[in-house]
Design a protein around this motif. Structure first.
Motif, short mmCIF file in Angstrom:
data_model
loop_
_atom_site.label_atom_id
_atom_site.label_comp_id
_atom_site.label_asym_id
_atom_site.label_seq_id
_atom_site.Cartn_x
_atom_site.Cartn_y
_atom_site.Cartn_z
N GLN A 1 0.83 -1.21 0.00
CA GLN A 1 0.00 0.00 0.00
C GLN A 1 0.86 1.26 0.00
O GLN A 1 0.58 2.22 -0.74
CB GLN A 1 -0.92 -0.01 1.23
CG GLN A 1 -1.95 1.10 1.24
CD GLN A 1 -2.82 1.03 2.49
OE1 GLN A 1 -2.39 1.38 3.58
NE2 GLN A 1 -4.05 0.56 2.30
N PHE B 1 -5.92 9.82 -2.03
CA PHE B 1 -7.29 9.64 -1.55
C PHE B 1 -7.34 8.37 -0.71
O PHE B 1 -6.46 7.51 -0.77
CB PHE B 1 -8.26 9.53 -2.73
CG PHE B 1 -7.98 8.36 -3.63
CD1 PHE B 1 -8.60 7.13 -3.43
CD2 PHE B 1 -7.04 8.47 -4.66
CE1 PHE B 1 -8.32 6.05 -4.25
CE2 PHE B 1 -6.76 7.39 -5.48
CZ PHE B 1 -7.40 6.17 -5.29
N GLY B 2 -8.43 8.23 0.06
CA GLY B 2 -8.67 7.02 0.83
C GLY B 2 -7.49 6.63 1.71
O GLY B 2 -6.93 7.46 2.44
N PRO B 3 -7.05 5.36 1.63
CA PRO B 3 -5.96 4.89 2.50
C PRO B 3 -4.64 5.60 2.24
O PRO B 3 -3.81 5.74 3.14
CB PRO B 3 -5.87 3.40 2.17
CG PRO B 3 -6.46 3.26 0.81
CD PRO B 3 -7.54 4.29 0.73
N LYS C 1 -4.28 8.77 1.39
CA LYS C 1 -4.35 10.07 2.06
C LYS C 1 -4.08 9.92 3.55
O LYS C 1 -3.45 10.78 4.18
CB LYS C 1 -5.72 10.70 1.82
CG LYS C 1 -5.83 12.14 2.31
CD LYS C 1 -7.14 12.77 1.90
CE LYS C 1 -7.22 14.23 2.32
NZ LYS C 1 -8.49 14.86 1.88
N ARG C 2 -4.57 8.80 4.13
CA ARG C 2 -4.33 8.56 5.55
C ARG C 2 -2.85 8.31 5.83
O ARG C 2 -2.34 8.66 6.89
CB ARG C 2 -5.18 7.39 6.03
CG ARG C 2 -6.66 7.71 6.16
CD ARG C 2 -7.40 6.63 6.92
NE ARG C 2 -7.47 5.38 6.18
CZ ARG C 2 -8.43 5.09 5.31
NH1 ARG C 2 -9.39 5.97 5.06
NH2 ARG C 2 -8.44 3.93 4.68
#
Length: 398
Positions: A239, A252-254, A256-257
């Protein structure tokens, strides 16, 4: 008459007190042992090679002298490393262990908690707990002044918390260097408890390279430091690799985290939990744990009923009551009745008396004092019912 006290309960709170210097001593011993084995192994190999060449008659005196000088420098380097280890350990660890164990032995030998010796020991314990709380709260200067004023420098973990503060400050400045060095020094212990702190730090350094768009450096860093975690953290590595294709603004999503700066706060918390675990320290200050234990033994549903609160009950106090909400209610096999007026226990020597009309009961001593100050008249504080003391009825509790 001797007053028995719960020595097992006291010692339960004191486990970290004895374990911290022990773990520190083990750490220094292991590091010293590794350095000695490494350097002495090299010295033995060099000496054996020189002896073999001398026996074969192939060694030149100048070469022999250089080899001896090199071995001497290596031995001096080992001595310097061992000296630095001892100095960095702070106060001599064995002396700290001895002093702490002697303090624990002294309370075990006491026969009563009603005496000046136990009072002095309890005062020292409170000073230690207050210093521990100050250190955990980031008030290091206050902790050092308190420890110095009370003469308990060897009874509190000033050096340990100074190291924690230094590494946490580096993490708050978005630097993993000091934390990674600590992980390297404690690699075996972290591996034994399967703590992933080192991987999280390595992953964060990779994320920062991706954030700065140093893509080639990020790829090289991944090959050098993350691939070794492939078996246990393959999904996270995969990831994170996608960050090479996403900027912080386009993620975006994971993804961005992963770019979220709040990860640094999580790293600080993870580091603190890791070092507490390896040092056998509780995550809560000992002062809080002691207060929780005391409040849990007193907390009753009546403490939160405004009609039945006791002015002498710590749980009924508005401030301590908030802290007590986190602990369970007390479980008493045999109930104890406490007078609302005096706060004293109602028993066979201080039996309850009830008002004739509404039946509210209070202790005999409290009502006698009220009657003595009001010409024999007593008044119920809840119903305002007034009568003569002789009209009160004795209550038998079954």
């Amino acid at each position: 008459m001797a007053s028995n006290y719960n020595i097992d309960g006291i010692m339960l709170f004191e486990q970290p007190f004895a374990r911290v210097p022990y773990e520190n001593y083990r750490k220094v011993f292991r590091t010293s042992q590794k350095n000695i084995e490494k350097e002495l192994g090299a010295l033995q190999a060099a000496a054996a090679d020189l002896a073999r060449r001398a026996q074969a008659g192939t060694v030149v005196p100048e070469d022999a002298l250089k080899a001896v000088d090199a071995m001497s420098r290596r031995a001096e380097g080992l001595k310097r490393k061992l000296g630095e280890l001892q100095r960095n350990a702070g106060t001599p660890t064995l002396e700290v262990m001895r002093e702490r164990l002697q303090l624990l032995a002294s309370v075990e030998n006491m026969q009563s908690s009603n005496g000046p010796d136990f009072d002095r020991w309890a005062d020292t314990r409170l000073d230690r707990w207050l210093t521990d709380w100050a250190l955990r709260s980031g008030k290091e200067k206050t902790a050092r002044k308190l420890a110095q004023a009370r003469g308990i420098e060897r009874l509190v973990d000033l050096e340990l918390f100074s190291e924690i503060r230094r590494i946490e400050e580096a993490l708050n400045k978005h630097s993993c260097t000091d934390a990674l060095l600590w992980c390297s020094e404690n690699k075996a212990a972290l591996r034994k408890v399967k703590n992933p702190l080192e991987f999280e730090l390595r992953l964060q350094e990779f994320i920062e390279l991706a954030r700065d768009r140093k893509l080639l450096d990020a790829i090289n860093y991944q090959k050098k430091h993350l691939i070794q975690w492939q078996d246990s953290h393959a999904a996270q590595i995969q990831q994170a690799s996608a960050l090479l294709a996403y900027t912080p603004s386009s993620a975006f999503g994971p993804y961005k985290r992963l770019y979220d700066l709040a990860r640094w706060t999580n790293l600080v918390q993870s580091f603190r939990l890791a070092i507490y675990n390896l040092s056998t320290l509780p995550t809560e200050p000992l002062l809080h744990l002691a207060m929780y234990a005391g409040l849990a033994s007193l907390k009753l549903p009546a403490c939160y009923d405004h009609e039945t609160q006791n002015i002498d009950c710590p749980v009924c106090d508005p401030n301590l009551g908030l802290l007590a909400k986190e602990v369970p209610f007390s479980h008493h096999v045999n109930s104890t009745i406490v007078c609302r007026l005096s706060g004293k226990i109602i028993d066979e020597n201080n039996f309850p008396l009830a008002f004739p009309q509404h039946g509210h009961a209070y202790s005999k001593e409290a009502l006698e004092d009220m009657a003595a100050n009001n010409n024999g008249q007593v008044t119920c504080p809840r119903t305002k019912e007034t009568c003569h003391f002789t009209e009160l009825r004795k209550v038998f509790v079954s």
